[in-house]
Motif scaffolding. Structure first.
Motif, PDB file in Angstrom:
ATOM      1  N   ARG A   6      -4.367  18.516  -7.069  1.00  0.00           N
ATOM      2  CA  ARG A   6      -4.976  18.140  -5.817  1.00  0.00           C
ATOM      3  C   ARG A   6      -5.173  16.728  -5.377  1.00  0.00           C
ATOM      4  O   ARG A   6      -5.097  16.165  -4.343  1.00  0.00           O
ATOM      5  N   LEU A   7      -6.276  16.143  -6.422  1.00  0.00           N
ATOM      6  CA  LEU A   7      -6.720  15.013  -6.129  1.00  0.00           C
ATOM      7  C   LEU A   7      -5.647  13.824  -6.145  1.00  0.00           C
ATOM      8  O   LEU A   7      -5.731  13.018  -5.185  1.00  0.00           O
ATOM      9  N   PRO A   8      -4.557  13.666  -6.985  1.00  0.00           N
ATOM     10  CA  PRO A   8      -3.707  12.517  -6.819  1.00  0.00           C
ATOM     11  C   PRO A   8      -2.755  12.769  -5.602  1.00  0.00           C
ATOM     12  O   PRO A   8      -2.616  11.810  -5.048  1.00  0.00           O
ATOM     13  N   ILE A   9      -2.634  14.081  -5.276  1.00  0.00           N
ATOM     14  CA  ILE A   9      -1.790  14.167  -3.777  1.00  0.00           C
ATOM     15  C   ILE A   9      -2.780  13.812  -2.608  1.00  0.00           C
ATOM     16  O   ILE A   9      -2.135  13.196  -1.850  1.00  0.00           O
ATOM     17  N   SER A  10      -3.906  14.210  -2.691  1.00  0.00           N
ATOM     18  CA  SER A  10      -4.747  13.606  -1.745  1.00  0.00           C
ATOM     19  C   SER A  10      -4.912  11.851  -1.570  1.00  0.00           C
ATOM     20  O   SER A  10      -5.079  11.488  -0.500  1.00  0.00           O
ATOM     21  N   VAL A  11      -4.943  11.352  -2.622  1.00  0.00           N
ATOM     22  CA  VAL A  11      -5.082   9.872  -2.691  1.00  0.00           C
ATOM     23  C   VAL A  11      -3.898   9.476  -2.177  1.00  0.00           C
ATOM     24  O   VAL A  11      -3.849   8.610  -1.301  1.00  0.00           O
ATOM     25  N   ILE A  12      -2.761   9.996  -2.621  1.00  0.00           N
ATOM     26  CA  ILE A  12      -1.461   9.371  -1.973  1.00  0.00           C
ATOM     27  C   ILE A  12      -1.304   9.748  -0.533  1.00  0.00           C
ATOM     28  O   ILE A  12      -0.848   8.731  -0.087  1.00  0.00           O
ATOM     29  N   HIS A  13      -1.596  10.854  -0.406  1.00  0.00           N
ATOM     30  CA  HIS A  13      -1.563  11.146   1.232  1.00  0.00           C
ATOM     31  C   HIS A  13      -2.493  10.325   2.091  1.00  0.00           C
ATOM     32  O   HIS A  13      -2.127   9.558   3.101  1.00  0.00           O
ATOM     33  N   ALA A  14      -3.706   9.920   1.600  1.00  0.00           N
ATOM     34  CA  ALA A  14      -4.663   9.281   2.495  1.00  0.00           C
ATOM     35  C   ALA A  14      -4.165   7.608   2.410  1.00  0.00           C
ATOM     36  O   ALA A  14      -4.218   7.038   3.521  1.00  0.00           O
ATOM     37  N   ASN A  15      -3.600   7.285   1.350  1.00  0.00           N
ATOM     38  CA  ASN A  15      -3.178   5.758   1.444  1.00  0.00           C
ATOM     39  C   ASN A  15      -1.958   5.647   1.893  1.00  0.00           C
ATOM     40  O   ASN A  15      -1.875   4.400   2.763  1.00  0.00           O
ATOM     41  N   ALA A  16      -1.016   6.508   1.873  1.00  0.00           N
ATOM     42  CA  ALA A  16       0.121   6.506   2.688  1.00  0.00           C
ATOM     43  C   ALA A  16      -0.159   6.392   4.223  1.00  0.00           C
ATOM     44  O   ALA A  16       0.575   5.644   4.915  1.00  0.00           O
ATOM     45  N   GLU A  28      -3.267  -3.110  -1.972  1.00  0.00           N
ATOM     46  CA  GLU A  28      -4.245  -2.152  -2.689  1.00  0.00           C
ATOM     47  C   GLU A  28      -3.888  -0.969  -2.462  1.00  0.00           C
ATOM     48  O   GLU A  28      -3.569   0.118  -3.232  1.00  0.00           O
ATOM     49  N   PRO A  29      -3.758  -0.438  -1.220  1.00  0.00           N
ATOM     50  CA  PRO A  29      -3.414   1.146  -1.149  1.00  0.00           C
ATOM     51  C   PRO A  29      -2.105   1.391  -1.452  1.00  0.00           C
ATOM     52  O   PRO A  29      -1.860   2.601  -2.149  1.00  0.00           O
ATOM     53  N   ILE A  30      -1.091   0.537  -1.879  1.00  0.00           N
ATOM     54  CA  ILE A  30       0.271   0.606  -2.228  1.00  0.00           C
ATOM     55  C   ILE A  30       0.034   0.757  -3.762  1.00  0.00           C
ATOM     56  O   ILE A  30       0.677   1.722  -4.256  1.00  0.00           O
ATOM     57  N   SER A  31      -0.610   0.027  -4.274  1.00  0.00           N
ATOM     58  CA  SER A  31      -0.840   0.101  -5.625  1.00  0.00           C
ATOM     59  C   SER A  31      -1.447   1.398  -6.047  1.00  0.00           C
ATOM     60  O   SER A  31      -1.099   2.209  -7.259  1.00  0.00           O
ATOM     61  N   ARG A  37       0.083  -5.165   9.116  1.00  0.00           N
ATOM     62  CA  ARG A  37      -0.181  -5.754   8.398  1.00  0.00           C
ATOM     63  C   ARG A  37       1.070  -6.013   7.006  1.00  0.00           C
ATOM     64  O   ARG A  37       1.909  -5.160   7.084  1.00  0.00           O
ATOM     65  N   SER A  38       1.053  -6.995   6.557  1.00  0.00           N
ATOM     66  CA  SER A  38       2.159  -7.574   5.417  1.00  0.00           C
ATOM     67  C   SER A  38       1.936  -6.713   4.058  1.00  0.00           C
ATOM     68  O   SER A  38       0.880  -5.837   4.090  1.00  0.00           O
ATOM     69  N   ILE A  39       2.715  -6.715   3.556  1.00  0.00           N
ATOM     70  CA  ILE A  39       2.769  -5.843   1.951  1.00  0.00           C
ATOM     71  C   ILE A  39       1.860  -6.555   1.251  1.00  0.00           C
ATOM     72  O   ILE A  39       1.192  -5.691   0.606  1.00  0.00           O
ATOM     73  N   LEU A  40       1.472  -7.718   1.346  1.00  0.00           N
ATOM     74  CA  LEU A  40       0.561  -8.369   0.549  1.00  0.00           C
ATOM     75  C   LEU A  40      -0.895  -7.589   0.986  1.00  0.00           C
ATOM     76  O   LEU A  40      -1.765  -7.590  -0.051  1.00  0.00           O
ATOM     77  N   GLN A  41      -1.247  -7.747   2.266  1.00  0.00           N
ATOM     78  CA  GLN A  41      -2.421  -7.175   2.863  1.00  0.00           C
ATOM     79  C   GLN A  41      -2.572  -5.849   2.262  1.00  0.00           C
ATOM     80  O   GLN A  41      -3.630  -5.233   2.224  1.00  0.00           O
TER      81      GLN A  41
END
Length: 282
Positions: free
Chosen positions: A70-80, A96-99, A89-93
């Motif tokens: 549940r937690l990794p899915i929630s983190v992936i969903h929130a950051n995406a 952090e959420p992408i990583s 915003r650029s990929i560089l900006q």
């Protein structure tokens, strides 16, 4: 008349005896039936106990797995979602959420692979491929992969490896060694020490991974091979673990007909004993 009266008396006596006998037989039947039902229920309960325990373990396993996913899915969903809310915003900006998405997806991939391994093990779908192997060569190969990580943490990595020939599944034993070394690496601080020993001990091959890490509480030792168990609060998901590695290590050892145990005092050590001529376990 006297003879007739005597006959009636004799008949009444026999009737009373028959009635008493019928009562005794009736009571015996009732008691016997109750006893039979009781014994049947007891035996049925005994027979169902392993099934009930297996069902409860399966339910707990599913609940734990759902909680861990549940937690990794929630983190992936929130950051995406965060990334899509800022298309300017650029990929560089957004690095952090992408990583974080990448990190959590890797964690989830590892967890799913381990869950599949244990699920197949539970259903006896995974069999060992036993061949003649050199355990020392497998230890050397797995150990060398950890050299860069040991250097990064300035951990002294000591190896005491003696030639050991045995029957075993090369891939699974390599997985076991990687699990044990990875576990020690996670919980050993910088400038610590990790030692791996491979030797023959009687009719067994003995494998020991010992470290000078944070240790394991005595109350936790009996449970560290349980699935998803994390007794020590410092051993949490922040270290990238899933709580399944040692469970898989135990399954591999027992599948080879061996044993695995742990001790923790001045140092922490996991010891695996495997028969040289493996008799696969259940």
């Amino acid at each position: 008349m006297i003879d007739q009266a005597q006959a009636v008396i004799n008949v009444d006596s026999e009737v009373n005896m028959l009635r008493n006998l019928m009562q005794i037989i009736g009571i015996g039947i009732v008691v016997g039936a109750a006893g039979t039902v009781g014994v049947g229920l007891y035996l049925a309960n005994q027979a169902l106990r392993p099934i009930r325990r297996s069902w409860e373990q399966q339910q707990q396993f599913v609940a734990d797995a759902s909680h861990e996913l549940r937690l990794p899915i929630s983190v992936i969903h929130a950051n995406a979602e965060y990334v899509f809310r800022h298309p300017d915003r650029s990929i560089l900006q957004m690095s952090e959420p992408i990583s974080m998405v990448l990190e959590e997806s890797k964690r989830m991939k590892k967890l799913v692979e381990q869950l599949l391994t244990l699920a197949r093990a539970d259903s006896n779908q995974t069999e060992l491929l036993l061949t003649g192997i050199r355990l020392d060569e497998i230890v050397d190969d797995a150990s060398h992969k950890f050299n860069p990580f040991m250097e990064l943490k300035r951990i002294r990595f000591d190896r005491s490896v003696q030639p050991v020939s045995m029957m075993g599944d090369k891939e699974r034993l390599q997985q076991l060694i990687v699990i044990l070394l990875d576990n020690s690496l996670k919980y050993t601080p910088e400038d610590g020490e990790i030692r791996i020993v491979c030797r023959r001990n009687g009719q067994d091959a003995e494998l020991i991974v010992e470290d000078s890490g944070i240790g394991i509480a005595k109350t936790d030792l009996p449970y560290i091979f349980d699935r998803f168990y994390r007794g020590n609060q410092t051993r949490n998901r922040d270290d990238g673990g899933t709580g399944l590695g040692l469970s898989i290590a135990k399954w591999i050892a027992e599948k080879h007909g061996g044993t695995i145990s742990a001790r923790s005092d001045q140092t922490t050590a996991i010891t695996v004993n495997l028969p040289l001529h493996s008799k696969p376990g259940g």
